[in-house]
Design an enzyme around this catalytic site. Structure first.
Site, short mmCIF file in Angstrom:
data_model
loop_
_atom_site.label_atom_id
_atom_site.label_comp_id
_atom_site.label_asym_id
_atom_site.label_seq_id
_atom_site.Cartn_x
_atom_site.Cartn_y
_atom_site.Cartn_z
N VAL A 722 0.84 -1.11 -0.01
CA VAL A 722 -0.07 -0.04 -0.17
C VAL A 722 0.89 1.13 0.00
O VAL A 722 0.32 2.49 -0.09
CB VAL A 722 -1.06 -0.05 1.23
CG1 VAL A 722 -1.92 -1.07 1.10
CG2 VAL A 722 -0.12 -0.15 2.74
N GLY A 723 2.25 1.31 0.21
CA GLY A 723 3.06 2.36 0.06
C GLY A 723 4.45 1.94 0.47
O GLY A 723 4.75 1.04 0.94
N GLY A 725 8.43 4.03 1.55
CA GLY A 725 9.01 5.12 2.06
C GLY A 725 10.48 5.31 2.12
O GLY A 725 11.01 4.20 1.33
N GLY A 728 11.58 1.66 4.10
CA GLY A 728 10.99 0.37 3.94
C GLY A 728 9.60 0.63 3.15
O GLY A 728 9.12 1.50 2.43
N VAL A 730 5.21 -0.50 3.15
CA VAL A 730 4.07 -0.70 4.28
C VAL A 730 2.85 -1.74 3.48
O VAL A 730 2.91 -1.54 2.18
CB VAL A 730 3.40 0.48 4.24
CG1 VAL A 730 2.22 0.24 5.38
CG2 VAL A 730 4.38 1.49 5.11
N LYS A 745 4.75 -2.31 8.31
CA LYS A 745 5.97 -1.79 7.97
C LYS A 745 7.17 -2.33 7.89
O LYS A 745 7.61 -2.57 8.90
CB LYS A 745 6.12 -0.08 8.56
CG LYS A 745 7.13 0.79 8.13
CD LYS A 745 7.22 2.07 9.02
CE LYS A 745 8.27 3.07 8.36
NZ LYS A 745 8.35 4.36 9.06
N ASP A 850 9.01 15.62 10.80
CA ASP A 850 8.59 15.19 9.39
C ASP A 850 7.15 15.20 9.11
O ASP A 850 6.47 14.46 8.47
CB ASP A 850 9.02 14.01 9.05
CG ASP A 850 9.24 13.72 7.44
OD1 ASP A 850 9.21 14.86 6.50
OD2 ASP A 850 9.34 12.47 6.79
#
Length: 1017
Positions: A722-723, A725, A728, A730, A745, A850
């Site tokens: 799903v994502g 970064g 790493g 997710v 994650k 962040d």
């Protein structure tokens, strides 16, 4: 004897010479022949394409090597005879990087499909070299710059799709160079200027989408020349003026979308006749006037009709029932009640024939008459019934339970009487019920407890009597319950404890008696509790301290007695606490001085006694009231209270003297002891830094192995991704129990800094709990089946993804995917509350480091949760070594565009730095502009802060995200939006000391949100 002819001899010699010449040419051209047979040009172009790919999470390009011929590489298709590349298809592969200009060397390329990836940078003009190109799909990426100028050379092109990117500038004008163009989709970019009239030269065009841009001026009449046009979508721009009448004569049109512009004029009387294939007609949020044409009943293919928020007058045609395929009929916020005979709602009877109807919107139209019983005979497919803000009377039909698939019932702001029918309990799919502001009487039906998916029930401002059915609180999904301004009585049921998800509970201005249930503290998510102006008795429950999320607590106007419980000290988020007009006794607790968020504390008209504190909120008379307590003394001078008795003062002096003595004696010993403890702690902490990961020993954190997470995520499959970064990926997962949806994650341990990020995130998340922070379930530090290090964090899954995906969605997602005007301030306030908790209310001040849209996640109810604490830092020494090491290894912390200027000059990270990032986030939330967009770096603007600041306040509507659904004619809306932008400006000031605090930002945003709510009612 045969003698050869001289002519024949000469010819033979010439042929031999030519043959010899070609043999020599081939012998000296070995390289070129090889190039032709091996297609080296295509090979090198593909390698150049791969070289600029910086992220390939699915390893889709792993086959792009010399072990196999490039025609067999993933995503490549070649011609059979010449083995030249004819198609490049890498759709939805999550590739990141830039598009190589060497793609222009693939001279036989006919198809390019690179949609739904993460490409950025400009689209290379070398694409214009591909004169055989027919299909170009680069949608749902982050391409920037202008429309590729050389694309006009691709004269054979059929489809151009560049939707959902960051392209800007003017639309192209060389449309006549594309005589075969079938589809042109440039939606969801930042194109400006007007629509070129030359677009009418593409006689082959069937589908045209220019929606979600910043296009202005009128719609050119030349578009009517596109006689084959099937889809015309130009919604969410700044188009104005009249719609050219010839557009309504394009008989091939089946989708016509002009949503959210400034278009005006009347709809043609023969609209339903001239567009016989029409299936979708969207003109909502414009300025159309006139009447609704009865000819619409002839558009038998119509599926979606949306004219919401215009100036169209009635009457409503009686032949809408002829639309047998209609699913979405949205006619709200017009003046359809005009020119209708009072009480004539006969058009309802014809709607019974619409057996596919899913939504019926007739709200805010000035309709007058009795609520028709025929609504119960509407299609059982109906999911949304919106008839609020009219002048309907009568009662809700007893057979309302027939609408078995109804999810939203909204009849608020009418003149309805009678009772709520028992059959409402048969509507098991209902999620929200709005019946407030009517004159409904009787009791709340017990059957309503059967609606197990109910999340909102609003019955306030009616004439309801009786008690609250205890079963109502057994609905586990209930989040908002509004029963105020009725005549309900009896005890508040003890079953209230089962409403663990309840956020807003309004029971005030009724006749409730008895005590407030002691198990009220079970409502851990409760934000607002109103029980004021009833007849409640007994002590204030000490368990209220368990409702740690409370911001508004109103208990005034009852018969509460006893002391103010010390457990209320835990309510650090309280903004308003009103205990006035009760029989409360005892002293005013000192802990109120520590309430930093309090906007108003009302303790007036009770039986309080003793000294009024002077510190904290008690130093500002405008935020508290203690009038009507006859035995109070002291306090600030403005209260004009009598001085406290001398004995009290002496006692206080004695305490002060004793304190001084103790300080003088014990302070040196305390300092020495603290130093020893600090040295020991630092030694212990330095040893901890060598440990692989902090251990979660609390029983709240279940132990999960690598195998557990492998099963939960279907072997970390691409479908579960799903994502991604910096450190790493997710994955979405379901734990073995099948009940818990989680986000896993997985750290890429090979990336430099990933382990330190993991340590920082573990250390932070194990110590924080707040409604607006991501909830960690557990951590896993282990090895995979190959013996490699494996580290993962398991979080509560957020079904609505990140704010980033809502502000900048992809083209293949729902076109309605958007955060509304009222959702954006709520989300912004949620984020600010989360930041405030980190800075001021956790066990130690935490700097997130962040704050940005991709790190803000939304749950099912669009409540915001701050995530990704990989750069977080504690302000005390126990973790400073970790964070300091991380700073030295990573340089400037945070994300470009959101990092405060002082971090670039090696300044320490600080609360002010988080406030700066939040300010940029807030500006992006309401402008729709990323801080790194090139479109804002004009007119001497250095950043998003400058871009917004220069537009305030006169040009606020020029910078507001056009996708926000606005009532643009209301000046009050502009004022509210200007004040929100001002908060963002004050938070993102260049100098840290000039920035406002996050708590001040919260108050100002809440005030702006309240005004927005007031004007949107």
């Amino acid at each position: 004897m045969y003698v050869p002819s001289p002519f024949l001899s000469c010819t033979t010699m010439v042929c031999r010479f030519i043959a010899l010449f070609f043999l020599m040419l081939l012998a000296t051209s070995k390289f070129n022949v090889s190039a032709f047979t091996n297609n080296e040009t295509d090979h090198q172009a593909l390698l150049s394409f791969k070289a600029l790919i910086t992220n390939d999470p699915l390893s889709v390009l792993s086959s792009w090597n010399n072990s196999i011929h490039f025609c067999h590489w993933n995503g490549i298709r070649c011609s059979r005879r010449r083995q030249r590349v004819t198609a490049l298809n890498l759709t939805s592969q999550h590739l990141g990087g830039k598009l190589s200009p060497h793609i222009g060397n693939l001279s036989f390329l006919r198809e390019i499909y690179l949609s739904e990836n993460n490409f950025h940078g400009s689209i290379p003009n070398e694409i214009g070299w591909l004169f055989r190109l027919q299909y170009l799909d680069l949608g749902s990426n982050s391409f920037q710059g202008r429309f590729p100028a050389n694309l006009s050379h691709c004269v054979d092109i059929r489809n151009i799709s560049l939707a959902e990117n960051e392209l800007e500038g003017k639309l192209p004008t060389e449309f006549s160079t594309w005589p075969k163009l079938y589809l042109l989709n440039l939606g969801s970019n930042h194109f400006t200027g007007s629509i070129p009239p030359s677009i009418g030269n593409i006689s082959s065009l069937h589908k045209l989408s220019l929606s979600f841009n910043n296009l202005a001026a009128g719609i050119p009449s030349e578009i009517a020349h596109l006689v084959n046009l099937e889809v015309l979508v130009m919604g969410t721009n700044n188009l104005s003026g009249m719609v050219p009448l010839p557009l309504y004569n394009i008989s091939s049109l089946y989708s016509f979308g002009l949503t959210e512009n400034k278009l005006e004029g009347m709809l043609p009387a023969d609209l339903g006749l001239t567009l016989p294939k029409l299936q979708e007609f969207y003109i909502d949020y414009n300025r159309f006037s006139g009447t609704l044409p009865p000819s619409l009943g002839n558009a038998s293919n119509l599926v979606n009709l949306d004219i919401l928020d215009n100036n169209i007058r009635g009457p409503i045609p009686n032949n809408l029932g002829s639309l047998l395929n209609i699913e979405w009929l949205s006619l709200g916020k017009n003046s359809l009640g005009e020119n209708m005979r009072p009480g004539d709602l006969s058009f309802f009877d014809s709607l019974i024939n619409c057996t596919h109807l899913q939504l019926l919107g007739l709200n805010t139209n000035g309709l007058i008459g009795k609520l028709p019983n025929s609504i119960v005979n509407l299609s059982t497919t109906l999911e949304g019934l919106y008839m609020y803000r009219n002048h309907l009377y009568g009662s809700i039909p007893r057979e309302i339970g027939k609408l078995v698939n109804l999810r939203v019932l909204n009849l608020r702001y009418n003149n309805l009487t009678g009772t709520i029918p028992e059959s409402i309990g048969e509507l098991s799919q209902l999620g929200t019920i709005y019946l407030y502001d009517n004159s409904i009487s009787g009791e709340i039906p017990i059957s309503i407890s059967n609606i197990t998916q109910l999340s909102e029930l609003h019955l306030f401002d009616n004439k309801l009597q009786g008690t609250i059915p205890p079963g109502l609180f057994n609905i586990s999904t209930l989040q908002k319950l509004s029963l105020h301004y009725n005549r309900l009585g009896g005890l508040i049921p003890k079953e209230i404890m089962y409403s663990s998800q309840c956020i807003f509970l309004y029971l005030h201005d009724n006749l409730f008696t008895g005590p407030l249930p002691s198990n009220i503290g079970s409502l851990k998510h409760l934000v607002e509790l109103y029980v004021s102006d009833n007849r409640l008795t007994g002590d204030i429950p000490t368990t209220l301290g368990g409702c740690v999320m409370l911001e508004q607590l109103h208990m005034e106007g009852n018969l509460f007695q006893g002391r103010i419980p010390s457990s209320l000290k835990a309510l650090k988020s309280l903004q308003v606490l009103d205990l006035s007009s009760n029989n409360i006794s005892g002293n005013i607790p000192r802990f109120f001085e520590e309430f930093h968020h309090i906007e108003y504390l009302n303790l007036s008209h009770n039986k309080l006694k003793g000294e009024v504190p002077r510190e904290g909120l008690f130093s500002n008379m405008s935020v508290f009231s203690v009038v009507g307590n006859l035995e109070l003394c002291g306090g600030i001078q403005a209260l004009h209270l009598p001085a406290c008795p001398v004995k009290v003062l002496r006692s206080k002096k004695n305490k002060i003297s004793l304190r001084k003595i103790l300080l003088l004696v014990l302070l040196p010993f305390g300092i020495l002891l603290a130093c020893l403890v600090f040295i020991c702690y630092r030694r212990g902490n330095s040893k901890k830094l060598n440990d692989p990961v902090p251990v979660f020993e609390d029983n709240l954190f279940p132990r999960l192995s690598y195998q557990d997470l492998l099963l939960a995520t279907n072997d970390f499959s691409p479908e579960s991704l799903v994502g991604q970064g910096r450190y790493g990926s997710v994955y979405k997962g379901i734990l073995e129990s099948g009940e818990h949806l989680v986000a896993v994650k997985v750290l890429n341990v090979e990336v430099r800094g990933a382990n330190k990020s993991f340590l920082a995130e573990c250390e932070t998340l194990r110590n924080i709990r707040h409604r607006n922070l991501i909830k960690i379930i557990t951590a896993c530090s282990s090895t995979d089946f190959k013996g490699n290090d494996f580290k993962a964090l398991v979080f509560e899954f957020m079904p609505n993804g990140s704010v980033e995906n809502w502000l900048h969605p992809g083209p293949y997602k729902n076109r309605e995917r958007n955060l509304t005007l009222l959702q954006r301030p709520n989300i912004s306030i949620d984020v600010a509350l989360g930041v405030d908790y980190l800075h001021h209310h956790s066990h130690a001040s935490i700097i997130h480091g962040d704050i940005k849209p991709s790190n803000i996640l939304l749950d099912e109810e669009f409540v915001a949760h701050i995530g990704d604490f990989g750069l977080a830092r504690f302000s005390f020494a126990t973790t400073s070594d970790i964070n300091q090491a991380q700073m030295s290894s990573t340089g400037v912390r945070g994300t470009v565009g959101y990092v405060p200027p002082e971090y670039g000059m090696c300044a320490e990270i600080s609360e002010e730095g988080d406030v700066y990032s939040y300010g940029i986030f807030l500006l992006e939330m309401f402008s729709g502009k990323r801080p790194t967009e090139s479109s804002i770096l004009v007119d001497n603007n250095n950043n998003l802060h400058d871009y917004v600041r220069k537009a305030l306040p006169e040009r606020v509507m020029d910078i507001v995200d056009p996708r926000i659904l606005l009532d643009k004619e209301e000046h009050a809306m502009e004022v509210c939006l200007a004040s929100i932008f001002e908060v963002g400006i004050l938070c993102s000031e260049e100098t840290p000391r000039k920035r406002i605090t996050i708590s001040v930002a919260i108050k100002q945003l809440q005030a702006a949100r309240d005004k927005l709510l007031e004007h949107r009612q």
